[in-house]
Design a protein around this motif. Structure first.
Motif, PDB file in Angstrom:
ATOM      1  N   GLN A   1       2.295  10.817  -6.003  1.00  0.00           N
ATOM      2  CA  GLN A   1       2.583  10.274  -4.668  1.00  0.00           C
ATOM      3  C   GLN A   1       1.716   9.038  -4.410  1.00  0.00           C
ATOM      4  OE1 GLN A   1       1.872  13.756  -2.283  1.00  0.00           O
ATOM      5  NE2 GLN A   1       4.020  14.346  -2.256  1.00  0.00           N
TER       6      GLN A   1
ATOM      7  N   THR B   1      -3.139  13.720   2.924  1.00  0.00           N
ATOM      8  CA  THR B   1      -1.723  14.070   2.833  1.00  0.00           C
ATOM      9  C   THR B   1      -0.927  12.802   2.548  1.00  0.00           C
ATOM     10  OG1 THR B   1      -1.219  13.675   5.150  1.00  0.00           O
ATOM     11  CG2 THR B   1      -2.017  15.877   4.576  1.00  0.00           C
ATOM     12  N   TYR B   2       0.326  13.006   2.136  1.00  0.00           N
ATOM     13  CA  TYR B   2       1.188  11.856   1.844  1.00  0.00           C
ATOM     14  C   TYR B   2       1.374  11.005   3.093  1.00  0.00           C
ATOM     15  CZ  TYR B   2       5.225   9.122   0.405  1.00  0.00           C
ATOM     16  OH  TYR B   2       6.074   8.084   0.125  1.00  0.00           O
TER      17      TYR B   2
ATOM     18  N   TRP C   1       9.011  10.856  -0.422  1.00  0.00           N
ATOM     19  CA  TRP C   1       8.406  10.069  -1.506  1.00  0.00           C
ATOM     20  C   TRP C   1       9.345  10.011  -2.715  1.00  0.00           C
ATOM     21  CZ3 TRP C   1       6.799  11.039  -6.529  1.00  0.00           C
ATOM     22  CH2 TRP C   1       6.833  12.366  -6.950  1.00  0.00           C
TER      23      TRP C   1
ATOM     24  N   VAL D   1      -5.264   3.647  -1.576  1.00  0.00           N
ATOM     25  CA  VAL D   1      -4.296   4.604  -1.018  1.00  0.00           C
ATOM     26  C   VAL D   1      -4.938   5.989  -0.918  1.00  0.00           C
ATOM     27  CG1 VAL D   1      -2.127   5.821  -1.489  1.00  0.00           C
ATOM     28  CG2 VAL D   1      -2.253   3.333  -1.800  1.00  0.00           C
ATOM     29  N   GLN D   2      -5.584   6.371  -1.993  1.00  0.00           N
ATOM     30  CA  GLN D   2      -6.239   7.684  -2.062  1.00  0.00           C
ATOM     31  C   GLN D   2      -7.265   7.847  -0.934  1.00  0.00           C
ATOM     32  OE1 GLN D   2      -6.107   9.779  -5.459  1.00  0.00           O
ATOM     33  NE2 GLN D   2      -6.318  11.204  -3.752  1.00  0.00           N
TER      34      GLN D   2
ATOM     35  N   GLU E   1       3.323   6.285  -6.178  1.00  0.00           N
ATOM     36  CA  GLU E   1       4.522   5.771  -5.483  1.00  0.00           C
ATOM     37  C   GLU E   1       4.122   4.807  -4.369  1.00  0.00           C
ATOM     38  OE1 GLU E   1       6.868   5.006  -2.350  1.00  0.00           O
ATOM     39  OE2 GLU E   1       5.747   6.848  -1.998  1.00  0.00           O
ATOM     40  N   ILE E   2       3.149   5.217  -3.563  1.00  0.00           N
ATOM     41  CA  ILE E   2       2.727   4.363  -2.444  1.00  0.00           C
ATOM     42  C   ILE E   2       2.174   3.042  -2.984  1.00  0.00           C
ATOM     43  CG2 ILE E   2       1.143   4.148  -0.482  1.00  0.00           C
ATOM     44  CD1 ILE E   2       1.191   7.290  -0.340  1.00  0.00           C
TER      45      ILE E   2
ATOM     46  N   GLY F   1       1.850  18.827   1.647  1.00  0.00           N
ATOM     47  CA  GLY F   1       0.779  19.450   0.869  1.00  0.00           C
ATOM     48  C   GLY F   1      -0.262  18.402   0.527  1.00  0.00           C
TER      49      GLY F   1
ATOM     50  N   ALA G   1      -1.751   8.936   3.690  1.00  0.00           N
ATOM     51  CA  ALA G   1      -1.953   7.915   2.664  1.00  0.00           C
ATOM     52  C   ALA G   1      -0.888   6.824   2.717  1.00  0.00           C
ATOM     53  CB  ALA G   1      -1.959   8.565   1.278  1.00  0.00           C
ATOM     54  N   SER G   2       0.275   7.159   3.307  1.00  0.00           N
ATOM     55  CA  SER G   2       1.353   6.164   3.418  1.00  0.00           C
ATOM     56  C   SER G   2       1.064   5.134   4.485  1.00  0.00           C
ATOM     57  CB  SER G   2       2.676   6.853   3.787  1.00  0.00           C
ATOM     58  OG  SER G   2       3.074   7.704   2.765  1.00  0.00           O
TER      59      SER G   2
ATOM     60  N   ARG H   1      -7.194   6.759   2.024  1.00  0.00           N
ATOM     61  CA  ARG H   1      -6.662   6.787   3.388  1.00  0.00           C
ATOM     62  C   ARG H   1      -6.555   8.182   3.982  1.00  0.00           C
ATOM     63  NH1 ARG H   1      -1.574   2.984   1.999  1.00  0.00           N
ATOM     64  NH2 ARG H   1      -2.734   1.092   1.506  1.00  0.00           N
ATOM     65  N   GLY H   2      -6.469   9.196   3.146  1.00  0.00           N
ATOM     66  CA  GLY H   2      -6.318  10.543   3.699  1.00  0.00           C
ATOM     67  C   GLY H   2      -5.937  11.554   2.640  1.00  0.00           C
TER      68      GLY H   2
ATOM     69  N   ALA I   1      -0.830   2.427   5.933  1.00  0.00           N
ATOM     70  CA  ALA I   1      -1.832   1.429   5.540  1.00  0.00           C
ATOM     71  C   ALA I   1      -2.660   0.975   6.738  1.00  0.00           C
ATOM     72  CB  ALA I   1      -1.143   0.239   4.890  1.00  0.00           C
TER      73      ALA I   1
ATOM     74  N   LEU J   1      -2.132  15.503  -1.156  1.00  0.00           N
ATOM     75  CA  LEU J   1      -1.612  14.280  -1.778  1.00  0.00           C
ATOM     76  C   LEU J   1      -1.700  14.391  -3.297  1.00  0.00           C
ATOM     77  CD1 LEU J   1      -0.751  11.341  -1.111  1.00  0.00           C
ATOM     78  CD2 LEU J   1      -3.190  10.766  -1.128  1.00  0.00           C
TER      79      LEU J   1
END
Lengths: 113, 213
Positions: free
Chosen positions: B30, A105-106, A30, A99-100, B33-34, B24, A109-110, A102-103, A112, B26
């Motif tokens: 982050q 973890t990064y 990220w 985004v939040q 950024e997305i 970790g 959430a990444s 979606r899940g 889509a 979210l």
């Protein structure tokens, strides 16, 4: 913060400070993406490195002390894109909410989907 | 203690710990950024492919590029002269595009040592050397390198002899510095590639010197 010498907080050359921190880290995905977004947004003509720095410096010393480097960068990029009208605050808010959702973890959430 | 827990011992190929925030919870930033990235793509500012390509390009930049430039300057006096006259053009000759900022090469000699800092932010020759180390961006390095540079260098393990002049170069957003370290003694017979292996990132920032062969 401006001191008695009239310097702004980011103009820190010559100030007293502790030992040089020797730890280093490899950038997370990220963070690399934030770096890439800056280069791409400026390459597309939306703002320059001066715009990035203006936003970073206006964030103040508290942000410097409490946020990581690329956290400050993404905030500064976002501010410039909002100012340039690339997207609106409402669009940003909706997108961040989506985004939040979606899940947790990064990685999740990444995606889509 | 037998069977130590190794969760925090994993090192990347470059020998650094991975930052924990990869997997970790979210974070707010982050999420931003997305969101910013997706909005930029939706608004036609960029594409997902361009973001990936940009990351790949940045990942490919590393101190070995600068080391190759330094080694060439050590073995080729005409190249050295061109590098000191116009760093950007000399790097371009070797296929390294250092971007629009002017690259200024500064040479260490027996009498003069150079070190680079950016007191106002974190300007660094990233297009040649890759992204800067964390300490370069720290308050301590930015503040103290122009105040007590010899002490800062000693924290990096570099004790400069009293007779050596130390020059501190403060970067601006419009140009970048590359320190050309002094060629170590006993390297007359080394190939250009072997010489490049002696040139460290820290030596090109000026907080170190080239390694002994």
């Amino acid at each position: 913060m401006s001191g008695l010498d009239g310097k702004r907080w980011h103009d820190m050359g010559g100030a007293l400070a502790g030992p040089i921190p020797q730890d280093d880290h490899d950038f997370a995905l990220w963070e690399k993406r934030v770096d890439a977004l800056m280069i791409l947004a400026s390459g597309a003509g939306h703002f320059t490195v001066d715009g990035l720095r203006r936003a970073l410096e206006d964030m103040g010393e508290a942000a410097f002390e409490t946020m990581t480097y690329y956290e400050r960068w993404v905030a500064a990029i976002n501010q410039n894109l909002l100012e340039q009208g690339v997207y609106s605050i409402a669009e940003l808010g909706e997108k961040m909410q989506a985004v939040q959702a979606r899940g947790e973890t990064y990685g999740e959430a990444s995606n889509a989907g | 203690m037998p069977h130590d827990h190794h969760d925090h011992d994993e090192l990347s190929p470059s020998g650094h710990p991975y930052r924990a925030d990869q997997d970790g919870p979210l974070s707010y930033w982050q999420v931003m950024e997305i969101a910013v990235r997706e909005l930029m793509i939706e608004k036609g500012v960029t594409t997902a492919e361009a973001v990936s390509a940009q990351i790949e390009a940045m990942d490919a930049r590393n101190p070995a590029h600068g080391a190759a430039v330094v080694a060439r300057a050590w073995v080729d006096p005409a190249f050295r002269a061109r590098l000191l006259a116009d760093g950007s053009a000399a790097c371009a000759e070797m296929g390294f595009d250092v971007g629009p900022m002017r690259l200024i090469a500064i040479e260490n000699t027996a009498d003069v040592h150079n070190v680079v800092v950016c007191t106002l932010c974190s300007c660094y020759p990233r297009n040649l050397l890759g992204l800067p180390p964390d300490w370069y961006k720290s308050r301590a390095y930015r503040s103290r390198t122009v105040r007590e540079p010899r002490k800062v260098l000693s924290e990096f393990g570099l004790e400069l002899p009293a007779g050596v002049t130390l020059r501190v170069h403060d970067s601006t957003a419009d140009m970048r510095y590359l320190v050309v370290p002094a060629r170590p003694e006993g390297t007359a017979d080394l190939s250009e590639a072997d010489l490049a292996a002696l040139v460290t990132r820290d030596a090109m920032i000026g907080v170190g010197v080239a390694k002994a062969p």
